[in-house]
Design a protein around this motif. Structure first.
Motif, PDB file in Angstrom:
ATOM      1  N   VAL A 245       0.860  -1.183   0.000  1.00 26.91           N
ATOM      2  CA  VAL A 245       0.000   0.000   0.000  1.00 26.91           C
ATOM      3  C   VAL A 245       0.897   1.235   0.000  1.00 26.91           C
ATOM      4  O   VAL A 245       2.046   1.182   0.445  1.00 26.91           O
ATOM      5  CB  VAL A 245      -0.955   0.042   1.217  1.00 26.91           C
ATOM      6  N   TYR A 249      -1.341   7.496   0.893  1.00 28.92           N
ATOM      7  CA  TYR A 249      -2.726   7.492   0.411  1.00 28.92           C
ATOM      8  C   TYR A 249      -3.706   7.267   1.561  1.00 28.92           C
ATOM      9  O   TYR A 249      -3.350   6.703   2.612  1.00 28.92           O
ATOM     10  CB  TYR A 249      -2.933   6.392  -0.634  1.00 28.92           C
ATOM     11  N   TYR A 251      -6.984   5.231   2.585  1.00 27.33           N
ATOM     12  CA  TYR A 251      -7.769   4.041   2.259  1.00 27.33           C
ATOM     13  C   TYR A 251      -9.083   4.084   3.034  1.00 27.33           C
ATOM     14  O   TYR A 251      -9.214   4.799   4.030  1.00 27.33           O
ATOM     15  CB  TYR A 251      -6.983   2.773   2.600  1.00 27.33           C
ATOM     16  N   LEU A 264      -8.695   1.687  -1.898  1.00 28.06           N
ATOM     17  CA  LEU A 264      -8.268   3.085  -1.913  1.00 28.06           C
ATOM     18  C   LEU A 264      -9.509   3.968  -2.000  1.00 28.06           C
ATOM     19  O   LEU A 264     -10.370   3.771  -2.855  1.00 28.06           O
ATOM     20  CB  LEU A 264      -7.351   3.330  -3.108  1.00 28.06           C
ATOM     21  N   LYS A 265      -9.611   4.966  -1.118  1.00 27.29           N
ATOM     22  CA  LYS A 265     -10.831   5.772  -1.010  1.00 27.29           C
ATOM     23  C   LYS A 265     -11.157   6.503  -2.311  1.00 27.29           C
ATOM     24  O   LYS A 265     -12.319   6.563  -2.724  1.00 27.29           O
ATOM     25  CB  LYS A 265     -10.706   6.777   0.138  1.00 27.29           C
ATOM     26  N   GLY A 288      -2.522   4.998   4.696  1.00 26.32           N
ATOM     27  CA  GLY A 288      -1.785   3.820   4.243  1.00 26.32           C
ATOM     28  C   GLY A 288      -0.731   3.374   5.229  1.00 26.32           C
ATOM     29  O   GLY A 288      -0.561   2.164   5.480  1.00 26.32           O
ATOM     30  N   ASN A 315      -2.431   5.308  -7.935  1.00 25.42           N
ATOM     31  CA  ASN A 315      -3.861   5.487  -7.696  1.00 25.42           C
ATOM     32  C   ASN A 315      -4.651   5.567  -9.004  1.00 25.42           C
ATOM     33  O   ASN A 315      -5.775   6.047  -9.027  1.00 25.42           O
ATOM     34  CB  ASN A 315      -4.106   6.758  -6.866  1.00 25.42           C
ATOM     35  N   GLY A 320      -5.518   0.094  -5.280  1.00 25.07           N
ATOM     36  CA  GLY A 320      -4.621   0.793  -4.350  1.00 25.07           C
ATOM     37  C   GLY A 320      -3.912  -0.160  -3.415  1.00 25.07           C
ATOM     38  O   GLY A 320      -3.091   0.261  -2.604  1.00 25.07           O
TER      39      GLY A 320
END
Length: 735
Positions: A245, A249, A251, A264-265, A288, A315, A320
């Motif tokens: 990951v 980022y 998540y 991944l959001k 992450g 991304n 992700g």
């Protein structure tokens, strides 16, 4: 008396028809007998030199149109520079090791595994030398001038010895090392490959979304949660050891139709659609970096997959969360290295699974294993979605079959310590076309360490001898002893002699208390062979480094330009070339690349036999060679008409340079010093053409130079000056 008998009509022994197919072979023979190349060279002895170093074509098969284009362009440069007064040695070369020769022998019925390595290598050498002689005749036929009596071949003893010295120098500088990491591996060739030996083709692959159920959520996730990964290589899932990951980022932990999942959001909307989810409700956001060291269960083995942090996670596609198999991918390997996870590669040299993957997969070819992996995922309720998609995938450029990433023990040339110097050397080189600089700069900037070992037998052996503790001996004295042996006996000595006979007399090493040594069995990448030619040829034979010019096809940015730069700079701290010119590929009338396999190739020797090498050379001069170049039978006919126009104009000029009684024009007595306005006009135009022509040649812009001549001959001479002067030439008195 007939009126026509009073006219001074043109008369010359210069034939109207060139009859090139018959005359040219006789000229080539005469050049050889008179040693024309040697005489041209001797004329400028002691003058400043201009050296164009020949990149070696591969010694396999007849010359093709691409070969002809390349050698003719080089011939233009060498002849032009010689005419300018430079000393211009040109030593043609051939690349004579490697897999295509092994393959050609196998196709001829030679069973490599049924005879000794030494016997096979002797057959390979004989084959290579025959190919060299065949191609040499082709290059002479198209009018290439050079030291064809003494070319350089990468199998020559002196060349191999110098190659060992170059490698030794890099090894002693710490730039050569052995390591176990994923490299391009060709199951069809059963060997590692370098980036330069890879080409890309579109293939269809599976696109899988897979659940990894959390086993230890480290207070961030509970054990009812699944991590969702995406992969296009199902066959690598048996080698999965982790999930990567991106630490930066965000998540999301979601309630969904699949239960609790992590993705991944910023991809939630696209994934909801791709995975056909009716429910996707955010429970919480997770950075992450907070997922580090979470453990998930492998989908169908009783082992854990560790969550790792890696900046390589993007991304733009997937979820992700990246399936990580350090034995099958460089990014995977690098990120796993930080966590002390050793690469696991359950696939052998032929691309088949070994006995560590379970009965259902053992012995299967990796592509055939995809369906079994899909079945295992379904049985373990881990497969979310499977679909097919087309994408570009790396292939072995010789066998044309797909390659894989596979972790094996290989020898590498380290790029990182010299990368800044390489990039500076690129910026200090002159590039034609100018985009060549950026192309090679980006390639070197992005390049990882170069895998230089090959699991074959026809090549220069890697000169490493191992101690009892398996440590390679890195000593100048040992390397030089091997180089000296190769200089006398060739690299076959490596396979003939006992290991102790390759070491200096009475050699001892603390790491081998019982004096037990063993030899490396791998050979060098053939790009190392040709890349070392700046030392084995330019430096050793011509005492020149760097040379003035490299001129090759645009595929050599990833090939010979690349390897030559790395090896040259690693040894001399400067690029092996001052200037690089590249040309495009030859395509047919439809714009498709010419090749024998496609059936659209045009044989350059056929053109010579039907039209003449001068027609072929005129075509080369007429092209915008820096881009891809179209060639067809119609184009050959068109260029023949251009040749005929030039020839007829010369015939007219020569025919009028005669006196009564048909004696030859003598410039000492017959030269005119005072001119009419029209004469001055055409002489002024001629001088302008000459100046422009020389300017274009200095920039290797041959088509613009040729256009200067064609326009002058067609418009200024034929249509204007010669037409007007016919009355004077035919009707006035001789003087």
């Amino acid at each position: 008396m007939e009126l026509k008998d009073t006219l001074l009509m043109p008369k010359t022994s210069f034939d109207m028809r060139g009859n090139l197919p018959k005359k040219e072979p006789l000229l080539v023979q005469k050049w050889q007998e008179e040693k024309l190349y040697e005489r041209i060279l001797k004329k400028n002895e002691g003058h400043p030199s201009f050296v164009l170093h020949d990149g070696p074509p591969y010694a396999n098969g007849d010359i093709h149109l691409g070969h002809a284009l390349n050698k003719i362009l080089k011939d233009f440069v060498v002849r032009y520079k010689n005419m300018q007064g430079f000393y211009t040695p040109f030593i043609p070369g051939w690349d004579t090791h490697g897999l295509p020769i092994e393959t050609a022998l196998s196709k001829s019925g030679v069973n490599r595994k049924a005879i000794s390595v030494v016997e096979f290598r002797k057959l390979a050498q004989e084959y290579a030398l025959k190919q060299v002689e065949k191609q040499k005749l082709g290059f002479l036929r198209i009018g290439s001038l050079g030291d064809y009596a003494n070319p350089y071949l990468t199998l020559q003893h002196s060349f191999e010895a110098e190659q060992i010295r170059v490698l030794a120098n890099m090894a002693l500088k710490g730039l050569i090392y052995k390591g176990r990491k994923p490299v391009y591996w060709s199951p069809s060739s059963e060997s590692a490959l370098a980036e330069a030996e890879i080409e890309y083709k579109d293939v269809q692959s599976h696109s899988l979304y897979v659940k990894f159920k959390v086993r230890d959520g480290r207070s961030v996730l509970d054990n009812e949660t699944s991590l969702i990964i995406w992969t296009t290589t199902p066959w690598t899932l048996p080698a999965n050891l982790g999930i990567s990951v991106n630490p930066d980022y965000i998540y999301g932990l979601y309630n969904s139709d699949l239960g609790k999942i992590v993705i991944l959001k910023e991809l939630e909307n696209s994934l909801k659609e791709i995975l056909n989810l009716e429910k996707l409700e955010l429970i919480k956001e997770i950075k992450g970096s907070d997922l580090e060291y979470v453990k998930a269960k492998h989908p169908f083995y009783e082992r854990d997959s560790l969550v790792l942090l890696g900046k390589h996670v993007s991304n733009d596609t997937g979820t992700g969360l990246v399936h990580t198999a350090p034995g099958h991918g460089l990014d995977d390997y690098m990120v796993s290295l930080k966590y002390k996870i050793e690469p696991y590669c359950p696939v052998d040299s032929q691309g088949k699974f070994d006995n560590t993957v379970g009965e259902r997969l053992q012995g299967l070819f990796y592509e055939s294993a995809n369906n079994v992996v899909l079945d295992l995922l379904k049985e373990n309720n881990a497969l979310i979605k499977d679909s097919l998609f087309s994408h570009s995938y790396p292939h072995d450029w010789r066998t044309k079959k797909p390659v894989i990433f596979r972790a094996t023990d290989q020898w590498f040339a380290s790029i990182q310590p010299i990368k800044d110097g390489l990039l500076k050397a690129i910026s200090e080189t002159k590039w034609t076309p100018s985009w060549g600089e950026k192309r090679l700069y980006n390639m070197i900037n992005d390049r990882q360490d170069w895998c230089i070992s090959r699991q074959r037998v026809w090549g220069v052996p890697l000169p490493f001898i191992y101690n009892e503790d398996n440590s390679p001996i890195m000593e100048a004295e040992v390397f030089e002893n091997i180089a000296n042996i190769f200089e006398k006996e060739g690299s076959n000595a490596w396979f003939i002699k006992d290991v102790k006979d390759l070491l200096p007399k009475n050699y001892q090493n603390k790491a081998s208390p019982h004096n037990l040594f063993r030899k490396e069995t791998d050979i060098m990448d053939v790009w190392f062979d040709s890349g070392s030619s700046s030392h084995g040829v330019s430096l050793k034979r011509m005492n020149t480094y760097p040379v003035d010019l490299y001129l090759e096809g645009s595929d050599q940015y990833r090939g010979w330009f690349n390897s030559s730069l790395i090896i040259g700079f690693a040894n001399k701290n400067i690029a092996p070339f001052k200037e690089v010119v590249s040309h495009g590929f030859i395509v047919d009338a439809k714009g498709e690349k010419m090749s024998k396999s496609s059936g659209n190739g045009i044989d350059p020797i056929d053109i010579c036999n039907n039209y003449g090498a001068d027609i072929l050379r005129l075509w080369v001069a007429s092209t915008n060679y820096q881009a891809d170049i179209k060639m067809s039978a119609d184009l050959v006919k068109q260029i023949s008409e251009v040749y005929r126009k030039l020839r007829n104009t010369f015939k007219f000029l020569l025919g009028n340079l005669r006196k009564v009684g048909d004696t030859n024009f003598n410039p000492l007595f017959d030269k005119v010093d005072t001119f009419e306005l029209l004469d001055n006009l055409i002489l002024n135009k001629l001088n302008s053409v000459i100046n422009n022509y020389l300017s274009f040649f200095d920039k290797y812009d041959f088509s613009s130079a040729l256009n200067e001549i064609i326009n002058f001959v067609t418009n200024d001479l034929s249509a204007f000056y010669l037409d007007i002067t016919k009355d004077i030439l035919y009707c006035n008195s001789q003087n």
